[in-house]
Design an enzyme around this catalytic site. Structure first.
Site, short mmCIF file in Angstrom:
data_model
loop_
_atom_site.label_atom_id
_atom_site.label_comp_id
_atom_site.label_asym_id
_atom_site.label_seq_id
_atom_site.Cartn_x
_atom_site.Cartn_y
_atom_site.Cartn_z
N PRO A 145 0.88 -0.99 0.02
CA PRO A 145 -0.17 0.23 0.03
C PRO A 145 0.69 1.27 -0.10
O PRO A 145 0.61 2.18 -0.69
CB PRO A 145 -0.70 -0.02 1.32
CG PRO A 145 -1.00 -1.52 1.53
CD PRO A 145 0.37 -2.19 1.06
N SER A 149 6.47 2.22 -6.69
CA SER A 149 7.45 2.71 -7.32
C SER A 149 8.76 2.37 -6.40
O SER A 149 9.78 1.98 -6.82
CB SER A 149 7.61 3.80 -8.14
OG SER A 149 6.53 3.83 -9.13
N PHE A 173 -2.62 -4.93 -4.95
CA PHE A 173 -2.54 -4.96 -6.38
C PHE A 173 -2.01 -6.70 -7.10
O PHE A 173 -1.26 -6.61 -8.02
CB PHE A 173 -2.01 -3.90 -7.18
CG PHE A 173 -2.39 -2.78 -6.74
CD1 PHE A 173 -3.62 -2.33 -6.46
CD2 PHE A 173 -1.48 -1.70 -6.44
CE1 PHE A 173 -4.05 -0.99 -6.22
CE2 PHE A 173 -1.91 -0.26 -5.91
CZ PHE A 173 -3.06 0.06 -6.00
N GLY A 255 9.80 -8.93 -17.78
CA GLY A 255 8.49 -8.58 -17.25
C GLY A 255 8.17 -7.46 -18.01
O GLY A 255 6.90 -7.35 -18.45
N ARG A 256 9.09 -6.57 -18.30
CA ARG A 256 8.74 -5.36 -19.03
C ARG A 256 8.45 -5.56 -20.56
O ARG A 256 7.42 -5.12 -21.21
CB ARG A 256 9.73 -4.24 -18.90
CG ARG A 256 9.57 -3.74 -17.68
CD ARG A 256 10.89 -3.00 -17.26
NE ARG A 256 10.82 -2.66 -16.00
CZ ARG A 256 11.62 -1.96 -15.02
NH1 ARG A 256 13.02 -2.16 -15.68
NH2 ARG A 256 11.71 -1.52 -13.87
N ARG A 281 -18.26 0.18 -43.13
CA ARG A 281 -19.10 1.18 -42.78
C ARG A 281 -19.03 2.44 -43.79
O ARG A 281 -18.13 3.11 -44.39
CB ARG A 281 -18.50 1.81 -41.45
CG ARG A 281 -19.14 3.21 -40.92
CD ARG A 281 -20.57 2.70 -40.38
NE ARG A 281 -21.10 3.86 -39.50
CZ ARG A 281 -22.47 4.05 -38.98
NH1 ARG A 281 -23.23 2.96 -39.39
NH2 ARG A 281 -22.91 5.07 -38.38
N PHE A 291 -12.40 8.58 -46.80
CA PHE A 291 -12.01 9.64 -46.07
C PHE A 291 -10.50 9.80 -45.92
O PHE A 291 -9.92 8.81 -45.09
CB PHE A 291 -12.86 9.85 -44.95
CG PHE A 291 -14.27 10.05 -45.22
CD1 PHE A 291 -14.89 11.34 -45.38
CD2 PHE A 291 -15.05 8.93 -45.15
CE1 PHE A 291 -16.04 11.44 -45.57
CE2 PHE A 291 -16.53 8.92 -45.33
CZ PHE A 291 -17.08 10.06 -45.66
N GLY A 353 -16.82 5.50 -33.62
CA GLY A 353 -17.77 6.08 -33.09
C GLY A 353 -18.63 5.58 -31.80
O GLY A 353 -17.76 5.22 -31.05
N GLU A 377 4.72 -3.32 -13.89
CA GLU A 377 6.20 -3.49 -14.17
C GLU A 377 7.10 -2.26 -14.48
O GLU A 377 7.99 -2.02 -15.10
CB GLU A 377 6.17 -4.17 -15.74
CG GLU A 377 5.56 -5.49 -15.93
CD GLU A 377 6.09 -6.69 -14.88
OE1 GLU A 377 7.24 -6.63 -14.28
OE2 GLU A 377 5.40 -7.73 -14.75
#
Length: 394
Positions: A145, A149, A173, A255-256, A281, A291, A353, A377
């Protein structure tokens, strides 16, 4: 345990932008096998798991049968023994099906790696076989808690007492909290000494908070893990006293790359979905694909996805090569890819949208799931700190 390769030519793959010329034939097979699993076992159910906050243990055990619970655990310990680049390809492919479920597998693979790399032969024989089949699920307990970091500020302690360690404190977490069977706990064995101890579910004094209500990663439970005079035998200490912080840091580069790879998979699905939608669409009598503004947006998305893949895979190769630059490139890759892939997903939602905001489409889930990758991470702010310190070293 070997990841099942497929002799016949598979038709599964990312729908667009899957350039594989730099990969070996074996790596392409692993990627295609993981994509097949993702598109048949994960993608059709990911929305339902997300809505119901369901942790798909049975499907994860099916993934373990393919070797996805022991991807870079050494072959000597019964794992697949694959390199980090191939692992990145697999995690990216699995995340195309379900980011949250694939991300849990990255954590489980990390705990397996730590036991395989730092554990004794007795510990490997005791724990790894059941982890490789996912008869036993695992979690990694570092964050507290008041210690995010700043991991050195942790308060959880483990005091030696008559042949045991007695653990007190709490972690927060924790992915897999309450459902995992093994918890790799980083704790202080004295004021300036961090160690790693495995705690089994069911140990007296071990308890869990309520599942957190999260923005994303809803198919993987996250809870606090609490320790109230939790007594575990000294043989559960992994490596030596005081080696915990070194162990944690050694796992972070990989891990990263893993979490960046999960961002790639989610962004690839978002890109494919957006491109198909633009081709289908019609507005003002024209396809969205006609477009120019949306053409340019799609071009930027494609460039960002391709660039993210290149830097993630380059950093993974540096880890495999044990390069002295692996840490700075892993930080660069994680920072860039997680930021870029989140923007790709957000742009894909915008192209849809109002429909993109509905759970009938996967975009809102992808946006929610990818957001946390910029935090865990090591936050992307910490990544910038790592990069700048390395650059300014004298």
């Amino acid at each position: 345990m070997l990841i099942k390769s497929h002799i016949r030519k598979l038709t599964y793959g990312f729908k667009y932008l899957n350039e594989t010329s730099s990969l070996s034939e074996e790596q392409i097979q692993f990627q295609q096998g993981a994509l097949q699993f993702a598109q048949t076992k994960l993608l059709p159910f990911a929305g339902e798991w997300d809505r119901n906050h369901h942790f798909p243990k049975d499907v994860l055990r099916e993934a373990a049968q393919q070797g996805y619970a022991s991807i870079y655990t050494s072959a000597e310990s019964g794992g697949c023994g694959l390199d980090r680049l191939t692992a990145s390809l697999i995690f990216e492919a699995l995340s195309y099906g379900c980011i949250s479920t694939a991300a849990y597998l990255t954590i489980h693979n990390m705990t397996s790696y730590m036991i395989d790399t730092f554990g004794s032969e007795e510990q490997k024989a005791l724990w790894l076989p059941q982890m490789q089949t996912l008869d036993k699920f695992s979690s990694y307990c570092l964050t507290e808690p008041n210690s995010g970091s700043d991991s050195r500020a942790m308060k959880t302690t483990a005091k030696f007492d008559n042949g045991d360690y007695v653990i007190n404190g709490s972690k927060c977490f924790i992915s897999g909290g309450s459902v995992s069977d093994y918890y790799l706990v980083m704790c202080k064995t004295n004021e300036n000494e961090v160690s790693c101890i495995l705690v089994e579910k069911g140990t007296p004094g071990l308890s869990f908070g309520k599942p957190e209500e999260k923005m994303g990663w809803r198919s993987s439970p996250t809870t606090m893990v609490m320790f109230d005079n939790v007594r575990v035998p000294a043989r559960n200490l992994i490596n030596k006293k005081g080696m915990g912080f070194k162990m944690a840091m050694s796992a972070l580069d990989g891990g990263r790359i893993n979490i960046g790879s999960c961002s790639l998979g989610g962004a690839a699905l978002a890109f494919d979905t957006a491109k198909d939608y633009m081709l289908d669409r019609t507005q003002f009598g024209k396809k969205l694909a006609d477009f120019q503004y949306l053409q340019f947006r799609l071009a930027d998305m494609a460039t960002s996805l391709t660039t993210s893949r290149l830097i993630i895979r380059h950093a993974a190769k540096l880890i495999d090569e044990k390069s002295q630059d692996k840490t700075i490139y892993s930080a660069m890759a994680k920072r860039y890819a997680t930021d870029a892939c989140s923007k790709i997903a957000d742009d894909a939602l915008q192209i849809h949208g109002g429909y993109g905001y509905l759970s009938d489409y996967p975009l809102e889930r992808i946006v929610r799931d990818l957001r946390v990758h910029q935090i865990l991470e090591g936050t992307n702010e910490i990544m910038r700190l790592i990069i700048s310190r390395q650059l300014l070293k004298e």
